[in-house]
Design an enzyme around this catalytic site. Structure first.
Site, PDB file in Angstrom:
ATOM      1  N   THR A  31       0.852  -1.184   0.000  1.00 19.27           N
ATOM      2  CA  THR A  31       0.000   0.000   0.000  1.00 19.27           C
ATOM      3  C   THR A  31       0.893   1.241   0.000  1.00 19.27           C
ATOM      4  O   THR A  31       1.914   1.272   0.692  1.00 19.27           O
ATOM      5  CB  THR A  31      -0.918   0.018   1.228  1.00 19.27           C
ATOM      6  OG1 THR A  31      -1.721  -1.170   1.216  1.00 19.27           O
ATOM      7  CG2 THR A  31      -1.828   1.236   1.205  1.00 19.27           C
ATOM      8  N   ASP A 146       9.734  -5.985 -14.210  1.00 21.46           N
ATOM      9  CA  ASP A 146       8.280  -5.799 -14.135  1.00 21.46           C
ATOM     10  C   ASP A 146       7.898  -4.451 -14.747  1.00 21.46           C
ATOM     11  O   ASP A 146       7.178  -3.655 -14.130  1.00 21.46           O
ATOM     12  CB  ASP A 146       7.826  -5.886 -12.671  1.00 21.46           C
ATOM     13  CG  ASP A 146       6.319  -6.142 -12.557  1.00 21.46           C
ATOM     14  OD1 ASP A 146       5.712  -6.552 -13.567  1.00 21.46           O
ATOM     15  OD2 ASP A 146       5.759  -5.929 -11.479  1.00 21.46           O
TER      16      ASP A 146
END
Length: 664
Positions: A31, A146
């Site tokens: 988060t 990524d």
């Protein structure tokens, strides 16, 4: 009624320094919050790992926190204007966190969700800055692994212009956190695939290997998505999407968006070659190609603008693919995200003046030539110069056209060692391309070479070989004890055809669990082979009773009462006749009604032939009979000679039978 759980971190002070102000985003791994660094009085972004991710990582890898810290330090040393800077790292309540630069803007994913696709000039401007950041990481020995729109942040343009993506500042994020978590998965799973499947390079799918060319492939997919508004492959399962990257070439963007320039098709094709050796070597090499492509497209745009001016329609003049380097708002663009300035472009419609200067230069050359030809020594010097020039041109032409070339040797079908020896003997170096399976060629045999046999090749250059991995074979995995769905998934990952055989009762495994496979576990199979899976129906409704030691008639009655069928086999035994010796299945085994129970039944002890003891001394006769397992019964003189025996000699009798002998 919806129930919203309050975020306990909001308002809390992390490490006595970072005050959490608000939540920006929540992903599958962590988060992100905005926080105030109360020591330096600045706004930062704080990314903290989810508790489940942290627990899983520490369980799999006890040294995870140390690995996370090392990765954060490595990324913190990576300073570049297009990389989201890492300021600090630590742990809070056992959860690792990173403190990063706070970028005011949106992700590229948000932009694509809003606009679906971008104009070519916008896509190339964003891609340039992405590649500048990734190239800096490659120079530092890091691979992102990524690259995707979610990890690309697009900040406000330096000019402040609203909606101007060409001059926006792009920053690449998540170099560190994803790699740290991924490292724990690699240690546990031997290179588990962590990249997002929509952007994953073929080599990550086939062997888990990643290098700078892996990021180049992902950047090419991102460019494809920016130009077309979609990724090249989709599917119901992630594994299906991943294997499409291995089996198929990325389509050209112009097949989905007609009218895109061929240069963009070629750029996407170069970046997304399935063979890593055919791609640009790293992000820096791809960046150079992107800038060349953008300059070429800018020239096309200028030519189109000139045509529009020619027809006197100035209000329709639109720069389709590139703008001036200062941006739409007039702000200076950073050097690391350079777009060509006006001085670098050819200005259509402007004529070069000074014809008189060019003419006087021609006159001057003619004058010098006339002076040389008027003098004999001058003529000789010109002739000698022409001869030398001719020799240089001839030798240079021979060298560049023929002399430095030779033909590529025949290396296909050789073993790796033989090919390397042959290439070294001919003065070539060897590079290895991506190996592949082959049903006919043994492991490490050369399947293909580039350049091909007989092609022209510069002496001493490199020949790329594709080696065989041998026939593609796998061992049948042990899926017994797993549910059928899990077992089927494991077998299908090896591209095996799963067939469910008849379910069977099993006393040890519950219903729905695999009890056996055919071929058996550990057998060698190839993709496409059929694997028959036997699944448990649970414990059978009847239990086999204990029958050993019972008379056969009693055993038959017990089985008949349960609805089971006896199958009898009579064997020699020292047990009494008609006594059950053994049973199969064993007592207590679960069976269904009508099942067969095999019984071994004693025939009784084998008969003994009575030996002849007539005419033997009585003591000797007794010993002979006892030696045959018979019981002698002497009568008369115990020291006499046997004159009569009953039963007579050679009469078969059961072991232990009495034999009467009369001694006189």
């Amino acid at each position: 009624m919806d129930i919203q759980v309050a975020d306990t971190l909001l308002g809390s002070l992390i490490d006595g320094r970072y005050r959490i102000r608000g939540r920006v985003a929540r992903g599958g791994m962590a988060t992100v919050y905005t926080a105030t660094d109360e020591r330096l009085e600045r706004t930062v972004a704080l990314k903290i790992l989810h508790p489940s991710q942290a627990r899983d990582a520490q369980t799999r890898l006890p040294g995870f926190l140390e690995r996370f810290t090392d990765e954060a330090k490595t990324i913190a040393r990576l300073t570049h204007p297009n990389v989201v800077a890492v300021y600090d790292q630590g742990t809070h309540a056992g959860l690792p966190y990173l403190v990063m630069e706070y970028v005011r803007g949106r992700t590229l994913r948000d932009l694509l969700g809003e606009r679906r696709r971008l104009q070519p000039a916008e896509a190339l401007a964003i891609l340039e800055q992405m590649l500048a950041a990734i190239a800096a990481a490659h120079r530092a020995g890091l691979v992102h692994r990524d690259v995707k729109p979610e990890n690309v942040l697009v900040a406000e343009a330096p000019s402040g212009g609203s909606g101007n993506l060409i001059d926006s500042v792009v920053k690449v994020a998540d170099f560190g956190l994803a790699r740290a978590v991924e490292a724990s998965a690699e240690d546990e799973n031997g290179g588990k695939l962590m990249a997002t499947v929509a952007y994953v390079a073929p080599e990550l799918v086939t062997d888990g290997h990643a290098d700078p060319r892996t990021d180049v492939y992902a950047a090419g997919i991102v460019l494809f998505e920016m130009l077309t508004g979609r990724v090249p492959y989709d599917g119901d399962r992630a594994v299906d999407v991943a294997w499409q990257h291995v089996d198929r070439d990325v389509p050209r963007p112009s097949t989905l968006v007609p009218g895109l320039p061929p240069a963009l098709d070629e750029l996407v094709a170069r970046a997304t070659r399935r063979d890593p050796g055919a791609r640009p070597t790293d992000a820096g090499a791809l960046l150079a190609e992107v800038q060349v492509a953008r300059d070429d497209l800018g020239s096309v745009s200028s030519a189109e603008t000139a045509v529009l001016r020619k027809v006197d329609q100035p209000t329709m003049i639109v720069s389709a693919l590139a703008g001036p380097g200062t941006g739409a708002g007039g702000g200076e663009r950073p050097s690391w995200a350079r777009l060509p300035g006006p001085a670098e472009r050819t200005q259509p419609g402007r004529r070069r003046a000074e014809p008189q200067r060019a003419e006087s230069l021609t006159d001057r050359v003619r004058t010098v030539w006339a002076q040389l030809m008027a003098d004999r020594r001058g003529r000789r010097a010109v002739l000698a110069g022409l001869v030398v020039l001719g020799l240089v041109v001839a030798l240079g032409g021979w060298w560049f056209g023929i002399g430095r070339y030779t033909v590529a040797p025949q290396l296909v079908s050789m073993t790796k060692a033989q090919a390397e020896a042959q290439a070294e003997k001919a003065g070539f170096t060897i590079a290895l391309g991506t190996p592949r399976y082959d049903e006919k060629a043994a492991k490490d045999v050369v399947l293909a070479q580039t350049p091909a046999t007989g092609d022209r090749i510069v002496k001493g250059s490199t020949i790329t070989l594709v080696l065989s991995l041998g026939p593609e074979r796998y061992e049948v995995p042990d899926v017994t004890g797993k549910t059928f769905d899990l077992a089927e998934a494991d077998l299908q990952q090896l591209r095996l055809t799963v067939v469910r055989g008849p379910d069977q009762y099993n006393d040890n495994l519950p219903a729905g669990v695999v009890t056996a496979v055919d071929p058996k576990v550990g057998s060698q199979v190839k993709p496409g082979d059929k694997i028959t899976v036997t699944v448990s129906k649970g414990r059978a409704p009847l239990s086999v009773p204990p029958l050993a030691g019972k008379n056969i008639n009693d055993a038959r009655n017990a089985l008949a009462q349960l609805g089971l069928t006896p199958v009898e086999e009579y064997v020699d035994s020292d047990k009494p006749k008609d006594e059950v010796i053994s049973q199969s299945p064993a007592d207590g085994t679960g069976v269904e009604k009508g099942a067969e129970v095999k019984l071994k039944v004693s025939k009784g002890p084998p008969a003994v032939a009575v030996p002849r003891v007539v005419d033997l001394p009585c003591p000797q006769a007794q010993q002979t009979l006892q030696g045959q397992g018979l019981a002698p019964v002497p009568q008369g003189n115990p020291n006499g000679v046997v004159r009569f025996q009953n039963p007579a000699e050679n009469t078969p009798v059961p072991p232990g039978s009495q034999v009467t002998i009369v001694c006189l």
